[in-house]
Design a protein around this motif. Structure first.
Motif, PDB file in Angstrom:
ATOM      1  N   GLU A 175       0.956  -1.194  -0.129  1.00 20.98           N
ATOM      2  CA  GLU A 175       0.023  -0.076  -0.204  1.00 20.98           C
ATOM      3  C   GLU A 175       0.898   1.226  -0.114  1.00 20.98           C
ATOM      4  OE1 GLU A 175      -3.163   0.459  -0.390  1.00 20.98           O
ATOM      5  OE2 GLU A 175      -3.731  -1.912  -0.090  1.00 20.98           O
ATOM      6  N   PRO A 176       0.671   2.284  -0.884  1.00 24.55           N
ATOM      7  CA  PRO A 176       1.750   3.530  -0.996  1.00 24.55           C
ATOM      8  C   PRO A 176       1.253   4.552   0.312  1.00 24.55           C
ATOM      9  CG  PRO A 176      -0.451   3.746  -2.462  1.00 24.55           C
ATOM     10  CD  PRO A 176      -0.274   2.295  -1.903  1.00 24.55           C
ATOM     11  N   ASP A 177       0.244   4.410   1.111  1.00 20.36           N
ATOM     12  CA  ASP A 177      -0.036   5.084   2.388  1.00 20.36           C
ATOM     13  C   ASP A 177       0.339   4.271   3.350  1.00 20.36           C
ATOM     14  OD1 ASP A 177      -0.879   6.642   4.338  1.00 20.36           O
ATOM     15  OD2 ASP A 177      -2.951   6.235   4.013  1.00 20.36           O
ATOM     16  N   ASP A 178       1.549   4.614   3.973  1.00 23.10           N
ATOM     17  CA  ASP A 178       2.172   3.900   5.319  1.00 23.10           C
ATOM     18  C   ASP A 178       1.240   4.067   6.457  1.00 23.10           C
ATOM     19  OD1 ASP A 178       4.297   3.397   3.821  1.00 23.10           O
ATOM     20  OD2 ASP A 178       5.682   5.011   4.727  1.00 23.10           O
ATOM     21  N   ARG A 179       0.196   4.596   6.353  1.00 22.49           N
ATOM     22  CA  ARG A 179      -0.915   4.820   7.483  1.00 22.49           C
ATOM     23  C   ARG A 179      -2.088   4.125   7.195  1.00 22.49           C
ATOM     24  NH1 ARG A 179      -0.334   9.004  11.202  1.00 22.49           N
ATOM     25  NH2 ARG A 179      -2.561   9.177  11.466  1.00 22.49           N
ATOM     26  N   PHE A 180      -2.071   3.201   6.101  1.00 26.74           N
ATOM     27  CA  PHE A 180      -3.418   2.450   5.414  1.00 26.74           C
ATOM     28  C   PHE A 180      -3.677   1.727   6.647  1.00 26.74           C
ATOM     29  CE2 PHE A 180      -5.134  -1.377   4.011  1.00 26.74           C
ATOM     30  CZ  PHE A 180      -5.938  -0.901   3.131  1.00 26.74           C
ATOM     31  N   MET A 181      -3.156   1.144   7.721  1.00 28.35           N
ATOM     32  CA  MET A 181      -3.848   0.370   8.751  1.00 28.35           C
ATOM     33  C   MET A 181      -4.559   1.056   9.730  1.00 28.35           C
ATOM     34  SD  MET A 181      -0.957  -2.324   9.588  1.00 28.35           S
ATOM     35  CE  MET A 181       0.459  -0.954   9.434  1.00 28.35           C
ATOM     36  N   LEU A 182      -4.596   2.742   9.581  1.00 27.21           N
ATOM     37  CA  LEU A 182      -4.964   3.432  10.583  1.00 27.21           C
ATOM     38  C   LEU A 182      -6.361   4.090   9.821  1.00 27.21           C
ATOM     39  CD1 LEU A 182      -2.063   5.336  11.909  1.00 27.21           C
ATOM     40  CD2 LEU A 182      -3.264   3.412  12.879  1.00 27.21           C
ATOM     41  N   ARG A 183      -6.590   3.801   8.780  1.00 28.62           N
ATOM     42  CA  ARG A 183      -7.865   3.934   7.932  1.00 28.62           C
ATOM     43  C   ARG A 183      -9.315   3.750   8.799  1.00 28.62           C
ATOM     44  NH1 ARG A 183      -7.547   2.839   1.761  1.00 28.62           N
ATOM     45  NH2 ARG A 183      -9.829   2.439   2.282  1.00 28.62           N
ATOM     46  N   PRO A 184     -10.130   4.364   9.000  1.00 24.54           N
ATOM     47  CA  PRO A 184     -11.361   4.062   9.580  1.00 24.54           C
ATOM     48  C   PRO A 184     -11.944   2.656   9.033  1.00 24.54           C
ATOM     49  CG  PRO A 184     -11.516   6.530   9.482  1.00 24.54           C
ATOM     50  CD  PRO A 184     -10.415   5.793   8.681  1.00 24.54           C
ATOM     51  N   ASP A 185     -12.007   2.749   7.604  1.00 26.22           N
ATOM     52  CA  ASP A 185     -12.837   1.634   7.116  1.00 26.22           C
ATOM     53  C   ASP A 185     -11.859   0.257   7.467  1.00 26.22           C
ATOM     54  OD1 ASP A 185     -10.584   2.387   5.471  1.00 26.22           O
ATOM     55  OD2 ASP A 185     -11.799   2.188   3.535  1.00 26.22           O
ATOM     56  N   PHE A 186     -10.389   0.291   7.268  1.00 27.57           N
ATOM     57  CA  PHE A 186      -9.690  -0.799   7.609  1.00 27.57           C
ATOM     58  C   PHE A 186      -9.902  -1.317   9.051  1.00 27.57           C
ATOM     59  CE2 PHE A 186      -5.842  -2.863   8.943  1.00 27.57           C
ATOM     60  CZ  PHE A 186      -5.621  -3.807   7.903  1.00 27.57           C
ATOM     61  N   GLN A 187      -9.975  -0.358  10.031  1.00 28.66           N
ATOM     62  CA  GLN A 187     -10.142  -0.801  11.422  1.00 28.66           C
ATOM     63  C   GLN A 187     -11.335  -1.219  11.642  1.00 28.66           C
ATOM     64  OE1 GLN A 187      -8.375   1.947  14.331  1.00 28.66           O
ATOM     65  NE2 GLN A 187      -6.270   1.838  13.280  1.00 28.66           N
ATOM     66  N   ARG A 188     -12.501  -0.683  11.142  1.00 27.35           N
ATOM     67  CA  ARG A 188     -13.802  -1.197  11.081  1.00 27.35           C
ATOM     68  C   ARG A 188     -13.895  -2.835  10.794  1.00 27.35           C
ATOM     69  NH1 ARG A 188     -15.825   3.863   9.330  1.00 27.35           N
ATOM     70  NH2 ARG A 188     -15.718   3.152   7.283  1.00 27.35           N
ATOM     71  N   GLY A 189     -12.953  -3.058   9.918  1.00 23.55           N
ATOM     72  CA  GLY A 189     -12.846  -4.521   9.191  1.00 23.55           C
ATOM     73  C   GLY A 189     -12.141  -5.324  10.166  1.00 23.55           C
ATOM     74  N   ILE A 190     -11.165  -4.744  10.918  1.00 24.19           N
ATOM     75  CA  ILE A 190     -10.367  -5.571  11.983  1.00 24.19           C
ATOM     76  C   ILE A 190     -11.087  -5.705  13.100  1.00 24.19           C
ATOM     77  CG2 ILE A 190      -8.387  -5.317  13.565  1.00 24.19           C
ATOM     78  CD1 ILE A 190      -7.366  -5.982  11.004  1.00 24.19           C
ATOM     79  N   ALA A 191     -12.063  -4.870  13.480  1.00 24.06           N
ATOM     80  CA  ALA A 191     -12.995  -5.121  14.553  1.00 24.06           C
ATOM     81  C   ALA A 191     -14.153  -6.245  14.417  1.00 24.06           C
ATOM     82  CB  ALA A 191     -13.747  -3.752  15.125  1.00 24.06           C
ATOM     83  N   GLN A 192     -14.298  -6.827  13.058  1.00 23.69           N
ATOM     84  CA  GLN A 192     -15.200  -7.738  12.830  1.00 23.69           C
ATOM     85  C   GLN A 192     -14.493  -9.122  13.110  1.00 23.69           C
ATOM     86  OE1 GLN A 192     -17.979  -6.885   9.523  1.00 23.69           O
ATOM     87  NE2 GLN A 192     -17.009  -4.800   9.601  1.00 23.69           N
ATOM     88  N   LEU A 193     -13.257  -9.036  12.968  1.00 21.90           N
ATOM     89  CA  LEU A 193     -12.598 -10.425  13.142  1.00 21.90           C
ATOM     90  C   LEU A 193     -13.011 -11.191  14.391  1.00 21.90           C
ATOM     91  CD1 LEU A 193      -9.151  -9.526  11.506  1.00 21.90           C
ATOM     92  CD2 LEU A 193     -11.295 -10.312  10.367  1.00 21.90           C
ATOM     93  N   ALA A 194     -13.163 -10.486  15.417  1.00 19.19           N
ATOM     94  CA  ALA A 194     -13.215 -11.397  16.826  1.00 19.19           C
ATOM     95  C   ALA A 194     -14.539 -12.148  16.811  1.00 19.19           C
ATOM     96  CB  ALA A 194     -13.245 -10.296  17.786  1.00 19.19           C
TER      97      ALA A 194
END
Length: 276
Positions: A110-129
């Motif tokens: 990903e060209p954006d080094d802060r990609f993992m801090l995007r709200p949509d990405f973090q909403r995805g991480i929150a659903q893994l549990a």
């Protein structure tokens, strides 16, 4: 039990695997379970974790089908679109398979080094549990600060760092990789794979001593209970054969206690991914 915590399968297609350039010509063919099984057995490994190499659901389904056919594939780390509003549907589709143990996104590309801090990405991480899934963190050293913030934001989500975050072993440099890795290791919900190192070294000409400063730091930062061995086969083949690649870690941990060695060689992996 010995488990190779990180390897890949694919049926080669130059369009879908366009990251395989001419310098990686050895990878331009199919790599499937019958190719890996004798390599595992040669080092007395009983199983492996198959990790995605393409970012589409079709590959995830294909890896799960292979896991149905070959019992030594103990788990699959697949891909789902963590940024998509369709993520819940995708998770329901694949997470019902008992061999899906985690997901991964190729964040290093990903060209954006802060990609993992995007709200949509973090909403995805929150659903893994909800589905009991782990997350594999694949980053370069410059992306470690963002990885720290991601892992810190989800203290109950299990994370594992792939390939010790790919330090510049070929150049013999430690910083800023060391500072970023030590910071990440202070968070108790993240483990680390001792994998992917030979491709960051001088291909074919590296020596085992090249890796010791990095292994020393990783062991000190994470401790043996949060480390797991992985080959990154077949990608490792651009720099070394399977047995020589795994030999780096096998030789290094010979100084540890038998229980610590058993953890790194499989027990930590089995516990992290929840595989039998």
């Amino acid at each position: 039990m010995r488990i190779d915590a990180h390897q890949h399968f694919w049926q080669y297609n130059p369009v879908e695997y366009d990251w395989i350039n001419d310098a990686m010509g050895v990878l331009k063919r199919d790599f499937l379970p019958p190719d890996l099984k004798p390599l595992l057995e040669s080092l007395h490994f009983e199983g492996c974790i198959a990790v995605q190499a393409r970012q589409n659901l079709e590959e995830t389904q294909r890896l799960l089908e292979l896991a149905d056919r070959y019992s030594f594939i103990r788990g699959v780390v697949g891909w789902v679109d963590l940024c998509s509003p369709e993520l819940p549907t995708q998770l329901v589709q694949v997470a019902r398979h008992p061999r899906l143990v985690g997901v991964r996104h190729i964040v290093q590309a990903e060209p954006d080094d802060r990609f993992m801090l995007r709200p949509d990405f973090q909403r995805g991480i929150a659903q893994l549990a909800e589905f009991g899934l782990t997350y594999d963190v694949l980053v370069f050293p410059r992306q470690l600060p963002a990885a720290f913030r991601l892992v810190e934001a989800f203290p109950t989500q299990p994370f594992v760092l792939d390939h010790i975050a790919k330090p510049p072993i070929a150049d013999g440099k430690i910083e800023p990789w060391a500072t970023g890795l030590r910071a990440l290791a202070t968070l108790p919900n993240v483990c680390c794979k001792l994998s992917g190192m030979v491709t960051e070294a001088q291909w074919k000409t590296w020596q085992p001593t090249d890796f010791r400063p990095y292994l020393d730091l990783v062991l000190d930062a994470f401790g043996p209970a949060r480390l797991m061995i992985g080959s990154d086969w077949p990608v490792c083949l651009v720099s070394a054969a399977y047995q020589r690649t795994m030999g780096i870690v096998l030789d290094y941990i010979g100084e540890l206690s038998p229980s610590e060695q058993a953890g790194i060689l499989g027990e930590n992996c089995a516990r992290f991914y929840g595989v039998p």
